[in-house]
Write an enzyme that holds these catalytic residues in place. Structure first.
Site, PDB file in Angstrom:
ATOM      1  N   HIS A  77       0.836  -1.216   0.000  1.00  0.00           N
ATOM      2  CA  HIS A  77       0.000   0.000   0.000  1.00  0.00           C
ATOM      3  C   HIS A  77       0.863   1.256   0.000  1.00  0.00           C
ATOM      4  CE1 HIS A  77       0.442   0.800   4.393  1.00  0.00           C
ATOM      5  NE2 HIS A  77       0.330  -0.506   4.553  1.00  0.00           N
ATOM      6  N   ASP A  79       0.049   4.433   1.075  1.00  0.00           N
ATOM      7  CA  ASP A  79      -0.097   5.419   2.142  1.00  0.00           C
ATOM      8  C   ASP A  79       0.701   5.023   3.376  1.00  0.00           C
ATOM      9  OD1 ASP A  79      -1.971   3.254   2.401  1.00  0.00           O
ATOM     10  OD2 ASP A  79      -2.949   4.361   4.008  1.00  0.00           O
ATOM     11  N   GLU A 146      -4.730   2.145   2.910  1.00  0.00           N
ATOM     12  CA  GLU A 146      -4.798   0.932   3.724  1.00  0.00           C
ATOM     13  C   GLU A 146      -4.944   1.265   5.202  1.00  0.00           C
ATOM     14  OE1 GLU A 146      -3.045  -2.434   6.130  1.00  0.00           O
ATOM     15  OE2 GLU A 146      -2.458  -0.326   6.004  1.00  0.00           O
ATOM     16  N   GLU A 147      -4.287   2.334   5.628  1.00  0.00           N
ATOM     17  CA  GLU A 147      -4.180   2.606   7.055  1.00  0.00           C
ATOM     18  C   GLU A 147      -5.448   3.184   7.681  1.00  0.00           C
ATOM     19  OE1 GLU A 147      -1.865   1.415   8.630  1.00  0.00           O
ATOM     20  OE2 GLU A 147       0.025   1.471   7.556  1.00  0.00           O
ATOM     21  N   ASP A 170       3.646  -6.841   3.498  1.00  0.00           N
ATOM     22  CA  ASP A 170       3.251  -5.945   4.589  1.00  0.00           C
ATOM     23  C   ASP A 170       3.355  -6.604   5.957  1.00  0.00           C
ATOM     24  OD1 ASP A 170       2.405  -3.576   5.689  1.00  0.00           O
ATOM     25  OD2 ASP A 170       0.286  -3.884   5.266  1.00  0.00           O
ATOM     26  N   HIS A 457       3.514   2.836  13.183  1.00  0.00           N
ATOM     27  CA  HIS A 457       2.416   3.735  13.563  1.00  0.00           C
ATOM     28  C   HIS A 457       2.807   4.675  14.701  1.00  0.00           C
ATOM     29  CE1 HIS A 457      -0.846   0.782  11.846  1.00  0.00           C
ATOM     30  NE2 HIS A 457       0.167   0.994  11.015  1.00  0.00           N
TER      31      HIS A 457
END
Length: 486
Positions: A77, A79, A146-147, A170, A457
């Site tokens: 992904h 993002d 995705e996030e 991922d 994150h």
């Protein structure tokens, strides 16, 4: 600092990661990185398309001699989670990530690094660009958002992809081969209220919780890390009968364990000694409980200038009680897979301000009925406090297939190139896109793997250099050994 990153091995991977990290790419704002990827495909002279939701697909023919192998999809992904420390001045909408090397790790200066899932994207870019890497027919699938909702994967229509095997890049442990993942649903509680005037004989306190590690609300939910929203609520509960809330601002993104929270509360002047002694007592208890996991936790409170408005006493108490009762953390461990979290919740965001309350949670589970059970429990809790609750962004989990053809290829390759070390074949408690992609491509054989990434994150996110080299060698061997087409 980019030159320092570009000198790392494997250069193909790190150079593409440096290129990518020059492009701002927060979730929901992927226009620049979409164009970047389309330009990249066009420059290579490869078939490049953007679907109607913004996913980018680049196709590259098989290497000579690999035409008889199954066609593959390599997927990551575009993002990234945008988190920064409070004292870091940075604009994710306009700036590229500032990286540096520390020992065996690549880190970012006060922000998330974007290794999740930028290293996966960079891997695919390097394969697309190479004239020497051996591979079968290849489709590169770069999804968006995705996030914060997986809307890219959800929006990808059936019939576009031609591949039979999907390699999702991922996963964040280099000894893990992922064969399943959790699904998730956003639980959002909201309420409006009439503000009351603050009496003149009141005093006001500002309370702050900060210094927590934060982290991935799926992969790290079992680690016992502090949740700033729950800690703040525990502080408020200790003085619940003496205070009224003026405002609360805690947490940020649903998929990040909250690191910081601030609140302003008011009380009658006669309660000052009780409030201060009660808060001091509970602060010491919380710090003692979390001293091992959260050594940098800070909890501060002080009197401030009087605000004009406040939440009424009944609603203040009901809100505090509801957040206290709302489950946070692991709800159930898997009875079938050792050490796997089956179901969890992250109380990610709490906002009380200007007559509006909003509480945002992300509930995850690899079992749909258990996910619904916890979502119902949260809904009931917040509805008892008079809130309206909405469930949204529901996405399915990915059921493990232990008879997977690509799994049977990857396990012996891993053992061969890592001196007999066995990989950990497992499902994870993160929300990978495989489950969603599988709804429109039910016959696609899917697997997930990746290099070591820690602290995703959060601004502590870091990617291990030696692990990236190990992972890169694994990728090259997998591509050379894709099964023959039937």
């Amino acid at each position: 600092m980019s030159a320092e990153i570009r000198a790392l091995e494997p250069k193909e991977l790190w150079n593409k990661f440096a290129d990518l990290n020059d492009v701002p790419r927060p979730s929901k704002k992927e226009e620049r990185v979409i164009q970047f990827m389309k330009d990249f495909g066009a420059k290579l002279g490869l078939e490049t398309i953007e679907d109607e939701v913004g996913n980018v697909i680049i196709r590259k023919p098989a290497s000579p001699g690999m035409e008889n192998r199954k066609a593959i999809v390599m997927q990551s992904h575009l993002d990234m989670v945008h988190q920064k420390n409070n004292d870091t001045v940075f604009d994710f909408d306009t700036q590229g990530i500032e990286m540096f090397v520390e020992g065996d790790w690549v880190k970012a200066k006060g922000t998330t690094l974007g290794a999740d899932n930028g290293l996966g994207v960079a891997t695919i870019m390097a394969v697309l660009e190479s004239d020497t890497i051996v591979h079968p027919d290849l489709e590169a699938l770069f999804t968006i958002d995705e996030e914060t909702g997986m809307t890219g994967a959800k929006g990808l229509k059936g019939g576009i992809l031609r591949g039979e095997i999907l390699l999702n890049l991922d996963t964040e442990e280099d000894d893990e081969i992922g064969v399943g993942c959790a699904g998730g649903v956003d639980v959002t509680a909201t309420k409006t209220y009439e503000e009351e005037n603050v009496p003149q004989d009141f005093i006001a306190y500002n309370i702050e919780v900060k210094g927590l590690q934060g982290g991935h609300s799926g992969m790290q939910i079992h680690e016992g890390l502090g949740n700033a929203n729950k800690i703040m609520n525990r502080l408020l509960y200790s003085v619940i009968n003496a205070i009224q809330i003026t405002e609360i601002d805690g947490g940020s993104l649903r998929n990040a364990i909250p690191r910081e929270s601030s609140a302003i509360v008011v009380s009658h002047k006669n309660n000052d000694r009780f409030i201060e002694s009660s808060l001091l007592e509970i602060v010491e208890r919380i710090k003692m409980e979390l001293k091992t996991k959260e050594p940098d936790l800070e909890i501060n409170f002080n009197t401030i200038e009087m605000p004009l408005k406040m939440v009424n006493q009944d609603l203040s108490q009901n809100l505090i009680k509801a957040i206290y009762a709302a489950h946070n953390g692991v709800y159930r461990m898997s009875p079938d897979i050792p050490d796997l979290v089956e179901t969890s919740n992250n109380i990610a965001r709490v906002i009380v301000k200007d007559g509006k309350i909003k509480i945002g949670c992300l509930t995850r589970s690899s079992v749909e009925s258990s996910k619904a059970d916890l979502a119902n429990a949260l809904t009931s809790t917040f509805e008892l406090a008079g809130c309206k609750v909405e469930l949204s962004g529901d996405y399915p989990g990915w059921a493990p297939n232990m008879d997977s053809d690509i799994l049977k290829v990857m396990v012996p390759i891993y053992e061969r190139i890592n001196n007999g070390e066995k990989p950990h074949v497992a499902a994870c408690h993160a929300g990978l896109e495989c489950g969603i992609l599988g709804t429109n491509y039910p016959n696609m054989d899917m697997i997930s793997f990746g290099p070591n990434i820690k602290g995703a994150h959060s601004p502590d996110e870091r990617a291990q250099i030696s692990s990236a080299l190990k992972y890169w060698k694994f990728v090259l061997e997998i591509l050379k050994n894709i099964p023959k087409a039937s």
